[in-house]
Design a protein around this motif. Structure first.
Motif, PDB file in Angstrom:
ATOM      1  N   ARG A  30       0.934  -1.307  -0.013  1.00 30.91           N
ATOM      2  CA  ARG A  30       0.111   0.067   0.157  1.00 30.91           C
ATOM      3  C   ARG A  30       0.940   1.265   0.029  1.00 30.91           C
ATOM      4  O   ARG A  30       0.493   2.400  -0.846  1.00 30.91           O
ATOM      5  CB  ARG A  30      -0.791   0.035   1.287  1.00 30.91           C
ATOM      6  N   PHE A  31       2.072   1.009   0.742  1.00 33.52           N
ATOM      7  CA  PHE A  31       2.854   2.391   0.748  1.00 33.52           C
ATOM      8  C   PHE A  31       3.524   2.565  -0.534  1.00 33.52           C
ATOM      9  O   PHE A  31       3.438   3.593  -1.193  1.00 33.52           O
ATOM     10  CB  PHE A  31       3.941   2.116   1.802  1.00 33.52           C
ATOM     11  N   ALA A  32       4.116   1.419  -1.158  1.00 32.18           N
ATOM     12  CA  ALA A  32       4.633   1.548  -2.473  1.00 32.18           C
ATOM     13  C   ALA A  32       3.535   2.024  -3.408  1.00 32.18           C
ATOM     14  O   ALA A  32       3.971   2.693  -4.428  1.00 32.18           O
ATOM     15  CB  ALA A  32       4.930   0.393  -2.844  1.00 32.18           C
ATOM     16  N   ALA A  36       3.945   7.744  -5.236  1.00 30.27           N
ATOM     17  CA  ALA A  36       3.933   8.024  -6.805  1.00 30.27           C
ATOM     18  C   ALA A  36       5.531   8.222  -7.279  1.00 30.27           C
ATOM     19  O   ALA A  36       5.714   7.828  -8.392  1.00 30.27           O
ATOM     20  CB  ALA A  36       2.943   9.026  -7.126  1.00 30.27           C
ATOM     21  N   ASP A  37       6.104   8.943  -6.565  1.00 26.05           N
ATOM     22  CA  ASP A  37       7.477   9.409  -7.202  1.00 26.05           C
ATOM     23  C   ASP A  37       8.830   8.467  -6.744  1.00 26.05           C
ATOM     24  O   ASP A  37       9.748   8.608  -7.145  1.00 26.05           O
ATOM     25  CB  ASP A  37       7.950  10.688  -6.848  1.00 26.05           C
ATOM     26  N   GLY A  38       8.202   7.457  -6.176  1.00 23.84           N
ATOM     27  CA  GLY A  38       9.188   6.129  -5.746  1.00 23.84           C
ATOM     28  C   GLY A  38      10.335   6.759  -4.942  1.00 23.84           C
ATOM     29  O   GLY A  38      11.534   6.023  -4.804  1.00 23.84           O
ATOM     30  N   ASP A  39      10.366   7.916  -4.162  1.00 21.26           N
ATOM     31  CA  ASP A  39      11.283   8.159  -3.340  1.00 21.26           C
ATOM     32  C   ASP A  39      11.478   7.548  -1.934  1.00 21.26           C
ATOM     33  O   ASP A  39      12.143   8.204  -1.048  1.00 21.26           O
ATOM     34  CB  ASP A  39      11.573   9.772  -3.162  1.00 21.26           C
ATOM     35  N   ALA A  44       2.616  15.504   0.810  1.00 23.13           N
ATOM     36  CA  ALA A  44       1.236  15.666   0.927  1.00 23.13           C
ATOM     37  C   ALA A  44       0.161  15.330  -0.145  1.00 23.13           C
ATOM     38  O   ALA A  44      -0.960  14.712  -0.119  1.00 23.13           O
ATOM     39  CB  ALA A  44       0.897  17.014   1.273  1.00 23.13           C
ATOM     40  N   GLU A  45       0.726  15.442  -1.409  1.00 24.40           N
ATOM     41  CA  GLU A  45      -0.221  15.042  -2.743  1.00 24.40           C
ATOM     42  C   GLU A  45      -0.228  13.653  -2.724  1.00 24.40           C
ATOM     43  O   GLU A  45      -1.422  13.226  -2.954  1.00 24.40           O
ATOM     44  CB  GLU A  45       0.648  15.579  -3.834  1.00 24.40           C
ATOM     45  N   GLU A  46       0.822  12.765  -2.237  1.00 25.85           N
ATOM     46  CA  GLU A  46       0.714  11.402  -2.464  1.00 25.85           C
ATOM     47  C   GLU A  46      -0.349  10.827  -1.321  1.00 25.85           C
ATOM     48  O   GLU A  46      -1.139  10.019  -1.472  1.00 25.85           O
ATOM     49  CB  GLU A  46       2.013  10.749  -2.302  1.00 25.85           C
ATOM     50  N   LEU A  47      -0.099  11.584  -0.038  1.00 27.83           N
ATOM     51  CA  LEU A  47      -1.329  11.232   0.990  1.00 27.83           C
ATOM     52  C   LEU A  47      -2.672  11.627   0.677  1.00 27.83           C
ATOM     53  O   LEU A  47      -3.550  10.687   0.684  1.00 27.83           O
ATOM     54  CB  LEU A  47      -0.745  11.877   2.313  1.00 27.83           C
TER      55      LEU A  47
END
Length: 126
Positions: A30-32, A36-39, A44-47
């Motif tokens: 789920r985290f992976a 989205a940017d794989g860092d 905030a945007e990914e959350l």
């Protein structure tokens, strides 16, 4: 979360048991997916995207349950009649207190008063 959903989500090997490794793997996946940017970090945007996806998934489940409940002909779709039948019929039946097939102003007023009394909102009849 109900039992079926819990096991569908975490019992990845289907053995009827959920191990700590299965939970850890599900969380990592789920985290992976959210990263989205794989860092390796969530901004905030990914959350927000993760929260939006979860909200949409819940809504989709609600709509599926709604179709299951109301789909009289079991075609997986709701017609205008099927959609209207449940809510409107139940409301009509509740308002038509004497079951004569007609809702009078007195019956509507009585139902409104009962709702206010039940809520305890303190408004008075006018």
């Amino acid at each position: 979360m109900d039992r079926a959903t819990l096991f569908e989500r975490f019992d990845t090997d289907g053995d009827g048991r959920i191990t700590r490794a299965e939970i850890d793997a599900a969380h990592a996946a789920r985290f992976a997916a959210a990263d989205a940017d794989g860092d390796g970090l969530l901004n905030a945007e990914e959350l927000q995207a993760m929260a939006d996806a979860r909200r949409e998934a819940r809504r989709a489940e609600q709509f599926e349950r709604m179709i299951d409940r109301m789909d009289a002909n079991e075609d997986g779709k709701l017609s205008a009649e099927e959609l209207a039948a449940r809510g409107e019929t139940r409301m009509f039946d509740r308002l038509d207190a004497n079951d004569d097939g007609v809702i009078t102003q007195a019956e509507a007023d009585a139902m409104r008063k009962m709702g206010r009394d039940h809520r305890g909102d303190g408004r008075r009849d006018r």
